[in-house]
Motif scaffolding. Structure first.
Motif, PDB file in Angstrom:
ATOM      1  N   ASP A  35      -6.915 -32.417  -1.964  1.00  0.00           N
ATOM      2  CA  ASP A  35      -6.775 -32.251  -0.516  1.00  0.00           C
ATOM      3  C   ASP A  35      -8.116 -32.202   0.215  1.00  0.00           C
ATOM      4  O   ASP A  35      -8.523 -33.151   0.883  1.00  0.00           O
ATOM      5  N   ILE A  92     -10.914 -34.991   0.766  1.00  0.00           N
ATOM      6  CA  ILE A  92     -10.514 -36.302   1.297  1.00  0.00           C
ATOM      7  C   ILE A  92     -10.078 -36.165   2.749  1.00  0.00           C
ATOM      8  O   ILE A  92      -9.285 -35.269   3.078  1.00  0.00           O
ATOM      9  N   LYS A 111     -12.447 -33.802   7.124  1.00  0.00           N
ATOM     10  CA  LYS A 111     -12.452 -32.550   7.902  1.00  0.00           C
ATOM     11  C   LYS A 111     -13.545 -31.657   7.345  1.00  0.00           C
ATOM     12  O   LYS A 111     -13.544 -31.331   6.154  1.00  0.00           O
ATOM     13  N   LYS A 171      -2.202 -37.947   0.449  1.00  0.00           N
ATOM     14  CA  LYS A 171      -3.272 -37.563   1.378  1.00  0.00           C
ATOM     15  C   LYS A 171      -3.906 -38.797   2.010  1.00  0.00           C
ATOM     16  O   LYS A 171      -4.140 -38.850   3.218  1.00  0.00           O
ATOM     17  N   GLU A 182      -5.913 -36.303  13.320  1.00  0.00           N
ATOM     18  CA  GLU A 182      -4.815 -35.347  13.501  1.00  0.00           C
ATOM     19  C   GLU A 182      -4.243 -35.346  14.919  1.00  0.00           C
ATOM     20  O   GLU A 182      -4.146 -34.315  15.575  1.00  0.00           O
ATOM     21  N   ARG A 242      -0.838 -36.345  10.701  1.00  0.00           N
ATOM     22  CA  ARG A 242      -1.716 -35.526   9.848  1.00  0.00           C
ATOM     23  C   ARG A 242      -1.366 -34.039   9.946  1.00  0.00           C
ATOM     24  O   ARG A 242      -1.673 -33.268   9.043  1.00  0.00           O
ATOM     25  N   LEU A 284       0.216 -32.342   6.969  1.00  0.00           N
ATOM     26  CA  LEU A 284      -0.580 -31.772   5.867  1.00  0.00           C
ATOM     27  C   LEU A 284      -0.772 -30.272   6.066  1.00  0.00           C
ATOM     28  O   LEU A 284      -1.242 -29.569   5.180  1.00  0.00           O
TER      29      LEU A 284
END
Ligand code: GLY
Length: 361
Positions: free
Chosen positions: A132, A135, A138, A223, A233, A237, A240
């Motif tokens: 997570d 990748i 962020k 992902k 996002e 997204r 997630l």
């Protein structure tokens, strides 16, 4: 064998033996300098493995920061920038983040802001960061007890995922990362769900490299698909973040106590409680097999109702919120369907009551 993913065609995520991926990539890169970021744990347990696999010189400058989420703050960033200054890192240099989510998020943030951006690569050493955190670009740090409040989106130059590092992890940390694997299975990978639904802590500890490669291949694919479709996002997204609205608030609360929850322990509670709110609104029960898997893998940590106001207060800082209302994203009927709900404080309290009672069912 190496599997290569390319989120948004922007950078490679290479899953496989580091010795097969990293040296060639680095040779082509011609960096003007290298700074290797570690924490106390990864310097000891992962750096020797990394240097051996990559053939990088033992003289490569290494920075070590104290391990732990409580260090993911601006004070640690200042010390990192000081190291970058001492190492005279110019814009053609490369920062290598060797570690879990804290190292990747904070090392990436410091690199992305150093001289308006120097390249960095993520070499995740925990299951959580392999599947997570490493990748999707962020980057950031916590601020005033709220996770990831200050940060940027900036893609790494590459991500190198080698399950060999999983052997260095304490069992609790391995389980923690498994929460994100379960999340990916539930939001978009029925094949992965079928693979992990019967897992026990023993099977997790004993999984072979081949098994990890398969679990990671299926989990990373989820992902990569999501961040390719929605890198910043604005929509999908958010999915997630399933389990993270209540989960992050619990994690932040317990971070300040003598008995912090791991990220995965908090997110597992978050997935069960958020799903309870979603299912209850529809007059349904949370599927038994979800509950069974979570209770097998994670300890049952009853949450006192007296802390709900504080949890609710933290949830109000969540980045998904809009116009003052708390929002949480949940999986829908089919893979990659998303439902966004606005829970009330009462529902959050009741969902934690449901979770607290689970041992009895
Ligand atoms: N870890 C959630 C995301 O990358 O969006």
């Amino acid at each position: 064998m190496t599997t290569v993913f390319r989120p948004g065609d922007a950078y490679p995520v290479m899953l496989g033996d580091l010795a097969q991926t990293f040296p060639d990539w680095l040779a082509q890169r011609r960096a003007s300098g290298i700074l290797l970021l570690t924490d106390t744990n990864t310097r000891r347990h992962c750096l020797p493995l990394f240097l051996k696999a990559t053939g990088l010189s033992a003289d490569t400058p290494v920075v070590e920061i104290p391990a732990g989420e409580s260090r993911k703050n601006v004070a640690t960033c200042i010390s990192l920038w000081e190291h970058m200054l001492q190492a005279r890192l110019d814009r053609h240099a490369l920062v290598i983040n060797l570690g879990g989510g804290v190292i990747g998020d904070m090392g990436g943030f410091c690199a992305a802001t150093w001289k308006r951006g120097v390249d960095f690569v993520q070499v995740p050493t925990t299951l959580l960061s392999m599947t997570d955190a490493a990748i999707g670009g962020k980057l950031g740090i916590d601020f005033q007890q709220v996770k990831n409040t200050i940060g940027v989106f900036q893609n790494p130059a590459a991500v190198f995922v080698d399950p060999a590092f999983l052997k260095t992890l304490p069992e609790r940390e391995l389980r923690s990362g498994f929460a994100e694997v379960i999340k990916h299975a539930l939001i978009g990978a029925p094949e992965l769900w079928n693979m992990v639904r019967d897992y026990t802590p023993e099977r997790l500890s004993m999984a072979s490299s081949e098994t990890w490669l398969e679990i990671l291949r299926l989990s990373i694919a989820v992902k990569v698909r999501v961040v390719t479709e929605d890198p910043h996002e604005k929509g999908i997204r958010m999915l997630l973040n399933y389990g993270h609205t209540i989960g992050h608030a619990l994690e932040s609360y317990f971070l300040e106590t003598d008995d912090p929850l791991t990220h995965g322990e908090a997110i597992a509670i978050g997935m069960l409680t958020e799903s309870w709110i979603q299912h209850t609104r529809l007059g349904k029960d949370v599927p038994d097999e979800w509950i069974r898997l979570m209770l097998r893998i994670f300890p049952h940590n009853p949450i006192a109702s007296s802390i709900v106001p504080e949890i609710w207060h933290t949830m109000q800082q969540d980045k998904k919120n809009k116009a003052g209302s708390v929002r949480m994203a949940l999986p829908g009927k089919n893979a990659f369907d998303m439902e966004v709900l606005e829970p009330t404080e009462r529902e959050v309290e009741e969902s934690l009551g449901f979770y607290n009672g689970l041992k009895k069912v």
